[in-house]
Design an enzyme around this catalytic site. Structure first.
Site, short mmCIF file in Angstrom:
data_model
loop_
_atom_site.label_atom_id
_atom_site.label_comp_id
_atom_site.label_asym_id
_atom_site.label_seq_id
_atom_site.Cartn_x
_atom_site.Cartn_y
_atom_site.Cartn_z
N ASN A 1 -13.72 5.46 -3.15
CA ASN A 1 -12.37 5.19 -2.63
C ASN A 1 -12.10 5.90 -1.31
OD1 ASN A 1 -12.01 7.85 -3.71
ND2 ASN A 1 -9.82 7.47 -3.80
N ASP B 1 -10.55 9.70 -6.59
CA ASP B 1 -9.72 9.27 -7.73
C ASP B 1 -9.90 10.21 -8.92
OD1 ASP B 1 -8.52 7.06 -6.58
OD2 ASP B 1 -10.09 5.68 -7.22
N GLY C 1 -9.24 -1.80 -19.37
CA GLY C 1 -9.81 -2.33 -18.14
C GLY C 1 -11.15 -1.70 -17.83
N SER D 1 0.77 -1.25 0.00
CA SER D 1 0.00 0.00 0.00
C SER D 1 0.80 1.30 0.00
CB SER D 1 -0.92 0.01 1.22
OG SER D 1 -1.37 1.32 1.50
N PHE D 2 0.47 2.15 -0.96
CA PHE D 2 0.96 3.53 -1.00
C PHE D 2 0.40 4.32 0.17
CE2 PHE D 2 -0.76 7.73 -1.93
CZ PHE D 2 0.37 8.47 -2.23
N SER D 3 -0.89 4.15 0.43
CA SER D 3 -1.60 5.01 1.38
C SER D 3 -1.02 4.95 2.78
CB SER D 3 -3.09 4.64 1.42
OG SER D 3 -3.67 4.82 0.16
N LYS E 1 -13.87 -1.17 -4.50
CA LYS E 1 -14.37 0.18 -4.78
C LYS E 1 -15.85 0.20 -5.18
CE LYS E 1 -9.95 2.29 -5.94
NZ LYS E 1 -9.24 3.22 -6.83
N GLY F 1 -12.74 -2.17 -14.50
CA GLY F 1 -13.00 -2.28 -13.07
C GLY F 1 -13.34 -0.96 -12.42
#
Length: 246
Positions: free
Chosen positions: A85, A101, A124, A14-16, A64, A126
């Site tokens: 998100n 986002d 994609g 995870s970045f967060s 999400k 998603g």
């Protein structure tokens, strides 16, 4: 201490968590941020029951869209996008979903846009792709989807794409997980020979910093950008939302 966290699956990378932990330490803020890794979204109510002091969450792949039925309210953008998100949890336990986002994507791609960037391909379908589509509409950029299988609303499968198709869409955005660490030798199966120096290749992936998708675009002379700036912008937007209700 105020508790925040990230909801997702297999999110050790995870970045967060790193971003907010560093922010709180640097600014000496009384907050913690942790990962809540769930094997199934049905475990979400138990997570809240076991952790009643959480007042905000980020949401990542693959939840999400799946998180929406568990929320009490959606803000207007999240409702239009159909993906969430960011979540706030009020003192009364009411859950409200947001999408930051779209903000992060818009802020990060705008400096690269030129007059000839009128059409985009979204790789994609998603939850992440929904915020991208919403933002492209706001920017008056036409777009089409590419998916592995044919389905309603999808113009191309990867097998259908030709060099001419790639040449005509001057923005190509990878919203799929293909190329994410550790599978760094993978990339979306598109005809890269159609990419030119008038293209933007945007990869929502940020680990690795330069995916194979971006490397192949760079070799063709395209402008390339990964998802890091988008993540930073969306994180700061989430931070402002949480603080508005704290």
């Amino acid at each position: 201490m105020y508790r925040l966290g990230l909801l997702g699956k297999h999110i050790d990378y995870s970045f967060s968590k790193h971003y907010f932990k560093s922010k709180f330490e640097t600014e000496q803020l009384p907050f913690t941020y942790e990962n809540f890794d769930l094997d199934n979204i049905s475990l979400f109510p138990k997570l809240l029951n076991d952790n009643p002091d959480i007042f905000g969450l980020n949401v990542t792949i693959p939840y999400k869209e799946e998180i929406i039925p568990y929320l009490d309210k959606l803000d207007k953008k999240a409702k239009k996008i159909g993906a969430v998100n960011t979540i706030t949890i009020s003192s009364k336990g009411q859950l409200k979903g947001y999408n930051t986002d779209c903000y992060g994507f818009k802020k990060s791609i705008k400096p690269l846009l030129k007059k000839h960037h009128k059409k985009a391909l979204i790789l994609g379908t998603g939850g992440a792709s929904k915020a991208i589509a919403y933002t492209l509409k706001k920017l008056n950029i036409k777009f089409d989807y590419v998916s592995r299988t044919s389905k309603p609303g999808v113009k191309f499968t990867y097998e259908d794409l030709t060099i001419e198709d790639i040449e005509s869409y001057k923005i190509i955005i990878n919203c799929s997980p293909v190329g994410t660490y550790p599978k760094v030798n993978s990339c979306p199966n598109i005809p890269y020979d159609g990419v030119t120096n008038k293209h933007i290749l945007y990869d929502l992936i940020y680990n690795p910093e330069q995916t194979k998708f971006l490397k192949l675009g760079e070799l063709q002379g395209a402008d390339t950008i990964n998802g890091l700036k988008m993540l930073e912008f969306q994180a700061e937007k989430a931070w402002r939302i949480w603080n508005s209700i704290k």
